[in-house]
Design a protein around this motif. Structure first.
Motif, PDB file in Angstrom:
ATOM      1  N   GLU A   1      39.458  57.410  45.455  1.00 23.97           N
ATOM      2  CA  GLU A   1      40.437  56.360  45.206  1.00 23.97           C
ATOM      3  C   GLU A   1      39.739  55.006  45.136  1.00 23.97           C
ATOM      4  N   ALA A   2      40.000  54.265  44.074  1.00 23.15           N
ATOM      5  CA  ALA A   2      39.429  52.925  43.943  1.00 23.15           C
ATOM      6  C   ALA A   2      40.226  51.942  44.808  1.00 23.15           C
ATOM      7  N   VAL A   3      39.592  50.843  45.213  1.00 22.99           N
ATOM      8  CA  VAL A   3      40.258  49.868  46.073  1.00 22.99           C
ATOM      9  C   VAL A   3      40.148  48.472  45.485  1.00 22.99           C
ATOM     10  N   GLY A   4      41.057  47.588  45.898  1.00 23.93           N
ATOM     11  CA  GLY A   4      41.036  46.201  45.452  1.00 23.93           C
ATOM     12  C   GLY A   4      42.374  45.537  45.726  1.00 23.93           C
ATOM     13  N   ARG A   5      42.373  44.223  45.810  1.00 23.18           N
ATOM     14  CA  ARG A   5      43.604  43.486  46.055  1.00 23.18           C
ATOM     15  C   ARG A   5      44.410  43.348  44.767  1.00 23.18           C
ATOM     16  N   PRO A   6      45.742  43.387  44.853  1.00 27.36           N
ATOM     17  CA  PRO A   6      46.581  43.214  43.660  1.00 27.36           C
ATOM     18  C   PRO A   6      46.279  41.878  42.984  1.00 27.36           C
ATOM     19  N   PRO A   7      46.267  41.848  41.658  1.00 30.56           N
ATOM     20  CA  PRO A   7      45.939  40.601  40.953  1.00 30.56           C
ATOM     21  C   PRO A   7      47.042  39.548  41.083  1.00 30.56           C
ATOM     22  N   VAL A   8      46.637  38.279  41.095  1.00 32.11           N
ATOM     23  CA  VAL A   8      47.569  37.146  41.129  1.00 32.11           C
ATOM     24  C   VAL A   8      47.319  36.288  39.898  1.00 32.11           C
ATOM     25  N   ILE A   9      48.369  36.040  39.095  1.00 30.55           N
ATOM     26  CA  ILE A   9      48.242  35.283  37.845  1.00 30.55           C
ATOM     27  C   ILE A   9      48.878  33.910  38.007  1.00 30.55           C
ATOM     28  N   THR A  10      48.150  32.875  37.642  1.00 27.59           N
ATOM     29  CA  THR A  10      48.653  31.497  37.696  1.00 27.59           C
ATOM     30  C   THR A  10      48.340  30.788  36.384  1.00 27.59           C
TER      31      THR A  10
END
Length: 208
Positions: free
Chosen positions: A152-161
């Motif tokens: 399973e890959a890991v990472g924080r959910p992306p935030v778009i601004t």
């Protein structure tokens, strides 16, 4: 003479009975040895997070020492099975091991005395995902077990601004996310899931 003949018949019958019991016990012991032991793997797939260590379970049931046996772990490939780890003649023999596994596999030699042939795989990669087989062999017995391994890959959910506007009124969007392993591919989609085109796209990776 009659007594002697009777005694001989009695002795002959007794020998036949003893012979039959001996053959029966021999067959029972042979059947017990070949059928009693088996290699056992996990009932469900093994899941690990990329970058962490994982144990691929495998053992002999009932527990017996496998110190004097051959223990081989390899990947099941449609074309050719590839060696992941080999224990033979009381030591690890990984000369023909897949290059990508070098220095990342380990058997607990103390646990081999209890029939535990589980493989430790360090620094898990997405490419490690697949089917593995644990093969155990002695001079008179062999068996194997299959392990399904998922990563399973890991990472924080992306935030778009919104990062600003250009001279033509176009938007500059900034997408931030971190902690991903392995490094993900970047693609912009609209609300309907259609890929968006842009004049320029820049990707920046911060090194720790």
């Amino acid at each position: 003479m009659e007594n002697t003949t009777g005694a001989m018949k009695f002795i002959c019958v007794t020998l036949l009975i003893i012979s039959g019991i001996t053959d029966s016990r021999s067959d029972l012991l042979s059947f017990s040895f070949t059928e009693q032991y088996e290699a056992v793997g996990p009932a469900d797939a093994v899941l690990a997070v990329a970058g962490e260590d994982v144990i691929l379970p495998c053992s002999v049931k009932p527990n017996i020492s496998v110190v004097d046996m051959r223990v081989e772990w390899f990947r099941l490939d449609p074309k050719d099975s590839k060696l992941v780890h080999l224990y033979e003649d009381h030591e690890d023999r990984n000369t023909n091991q897949i290059e990508s596994y070098r220095g990342r596999t380990k058997l607990n030699h103390q646990e081999l005395q209890r029939g535990n042939t589980s493989l430790k795989l360090s620094s898990v990669r997405v490419s490690d995902e697949g089917l593995y087989k644990c093969f155990i062999q002695s001079k008179s017995w062999s068996d194997d077990a299959t392990v399904d391994f998922n990563v399973e890959a890991v990472g924080r959910p992306p935030v778009i601004t919104v990062d600003g506007f250009d001279h033509s009124g176009g938007l500059h969007l900034l997408c931030e996310s971190e902690g991903w392993y392995p490094e993900p591919d970047l693609e912009w989609l609209n609300s309907e899931g259609v890929s968006l085109s842009s004049e320029t796209t820049e990707t920046q990776t911060d090194s720790v």
